[in-house]
Write a protein that holds these residues in place. Structure first.
Motif, mmCIF file in Angstrom:
data_model
loop_
_atom_site.group_PDB
_atom_site.id
_atom_site.type_symbol
_atom_site.label_atom_id
_atom_site.label_comp_id
_atom_site.label_asym_id
_atom_site.label_seq_id
_atom_site.Cartn_x
_atom_site.Cartn_y
_atom_site.Cartn_z
ATOM 1 N N PRO A 18 31.795 -0.009 -40.939
ATOM 2 C CA PRO A 18 31.801 -1.481 -41.031
ATOM 3 C C PRO A 18 32.715 -1.950 -42.160
ATOM 4 O O PRO A 18 32.697 -1.399 -43.265
ATOM 5 N N LEU A 19 33.544 -2.978 -41.883
ATOM 6 C CA LEU A 19 34.400 -3.542 -42.918
ATOM 7 C C LEU A 19 33.625 -4.496 -43.819
ATOM 8 O O LEU A 19 34.023 -4.763 -44.942
ATOM 9 N N GLU A 20 32.530 -5.031 -43.312
ATOM 10 C CA GLU A 20 31.717 -5.980 -44.064
ATOM 11 C C GLU A 20 30.296 -5.910 -43.552
ATOM 12 O O GLU A 20 30.023 -5.351 -42.485
ATOM 13 N N LYS A 21 29.379 -6.450 -44.323
ATOM 14 C CA LYS A 21 27.986 -6.489 -43.887
ATOM 15 C C LYS A 21 27.827 -7.540 -42.807
ATOM 16 O O LYS A 21 28.199 -8.695 -42.973
ATOM 17 N N ARG A 60 36.026 -6.153 -36.931
ATOM 18 C CA ARG A 60 34.979 -6.084 -37.951
ATOM 19 C C ARG A 60 34.655 -4.657 -38.380
ATOM 20 O O ARG A 60 33.751 -4.456 -39.177
ATOM 21 N N ILE A 61 35.365 -3.664 -37.842
ATOM 22 C CA ILE A 61 35.069 -2.273 -38.189
ATOM 23 C C ILE A 61 36.342 -1.540 -38.574
ATOM 24 O O ILE A 61 37.459 -1.964 -38.249
ATOM 25 N N ASN A 62 36.163 -0.444 -39.283
ATOM 26 C CA ASN A 62 37.264 0.422 -39.672
ATOM 27 C C ASN A 62 37.365 1.548 -38.650
ATOM 28 O O ASN A 62 37.089 2.714 -38.942
ATOM 29 N N GLY A 63 37.730 1.183 -37.412
ATOM 30 C CA GLY A 63 37.765 2.171 -36.345
ATOM 31 C C GLY A 63 38.040 1.514 -35.010
ATOM 32 O O GLY A 63 38.472 0.352 -34.934
#
Length: 306
Positions: A134-137, A52-55
């Motif tokens: 975050p890739l999305e809320k 769910r995250i860019n990391g």
């Protein structure tokens, strides 16, 4: 006879009742007082979060207490984006409300981060690194309170003419989400010897965020902020020295994307800042055709910006 039978029955039932109570209370006491080591589940937790995250994240040890509400303690926490480590903390403590978990919602009652190293970076387009993780809320997650203790924060700004770096230590911050907005306080030291304190409230209103509160700064080097003033606006004037400020502010800031950069015009930013400025060892030099240099050992003035 009946009374004697009742007394004998009570004597017999009492040990059974004590045993039954112990069997019920013992697990509750265990889960409320003894943390459970769930470090072995780190790979599953990492996988769920990283999807769910860019990391990436890393955790050295994870402990969990169930009662009276779930509490999780993470030691050796690290959050990284694709370029660098963004947050590295000695310990992270999270308290979660129990009832919403049955409806697949995570309500974080209190999040405490101790001994953190944090890098806040703004790139040339004005995007902040923390906002890109975050890739999305995460609509299923809500955070009520956030407390930061003994943190070191580095601000790296690539939007200035030359990349700028600011470092703060002994930083403490507190954020509290309420039904009307978010209240906040923060204090610390901007190296080498500038102290600051800020408090206020933020309220989101559609495309705007309303900010109001107070700001106190002492012993700030003018050169640290002069880089944010365009040279053509200074008209050949240079200013050096140290300033302090006690201000109140009421600002309306646009929630627009990455066109930011200090001017704020594109987002319709507006507001009021007023208070008192003090100065020490102030040196003002005019353009080349002025020979005199103005020296002020100490001074103060009222400030109002609209």
């Amino acid at each position: 006879m009946k009374n004697d039978a009742d007394k004998r029955w009570k004597k017999r039932i009492k040990p059974l009742w004590l045993l039954f109570s112990f069997l019920i209370l013992a697990p509750a006491l265990y889960f409320s007082l003894i943390p459970v080591d769930i470090t072995r589940y780190t790979p599953q937790i990492k996988s769920s979060i990283e999807s769910r995250i860019n990391g990436t994240i890393d955790m050295e040890r994870i402990e969990l207490r169930i009662l009276p509400y779930p509490k999780m303690k993470i030691k050796g926490f690290k959050l990284s984006d694709r370029k660098e480590t963004v947050i590295k903390a000695r310990a992270v403590n999270a308290s979660v409300m129990l009832f919403p978990l049955f409806f697949k919602r995570i309500d974080v009652k209190n999040l405490e981060i101790d001994g953190a190293d944090i890098i806040v970076r703004r790139d040339k387009e004005g995007a902040i690194n923390l906002r890109k993780i975050p890739l999305e809320k995460w609509s299923i997650i809500s955070l009520k309170k956030l407390r930061l203790r003994d943190a070191r924060v580095v601000f790296a700004d690539e939007m200035t003419e030359k990349p700028s770096f600011f470092e703060m230590d002994n930083t403490k911050a507190y954020f509290h989400q309420t039904s009307s907005g978010t209240t906040y306080t923060a204090t610390g030291r901007l190296l080498p010897d500038t102290t600051f304190y800020v408090s206020g409230e933020a309220k989101e209103d559609g495309e705007k965020t309303e900010l109001s509160g107070t700001l106190s700064v002492d012993n700030l080097k003018i050169k640290e902020v002069s880089r944010y003033v365009k040279k053509e606006d200074l008209r050949g004037v240079t200013v050096d020295g140290r300033v302090g400020a006690k201000l109140v502010y009421s600002l309306s800031v646009g929630n627009g994307g990455g066109n930011g950069g200090g001017n704020g015009g594109g987002n319709g930013s507006r507001g009021l800042i007023k208070g008192t400025l003090t100065s020490k060892e102030l040196v003002i030099k005019g353009p080349d055709f002025f020979r005199d240099t103005i020296l002020l050992e100490e001074g103060s003035c009222a400030l109002e910006l609209v």
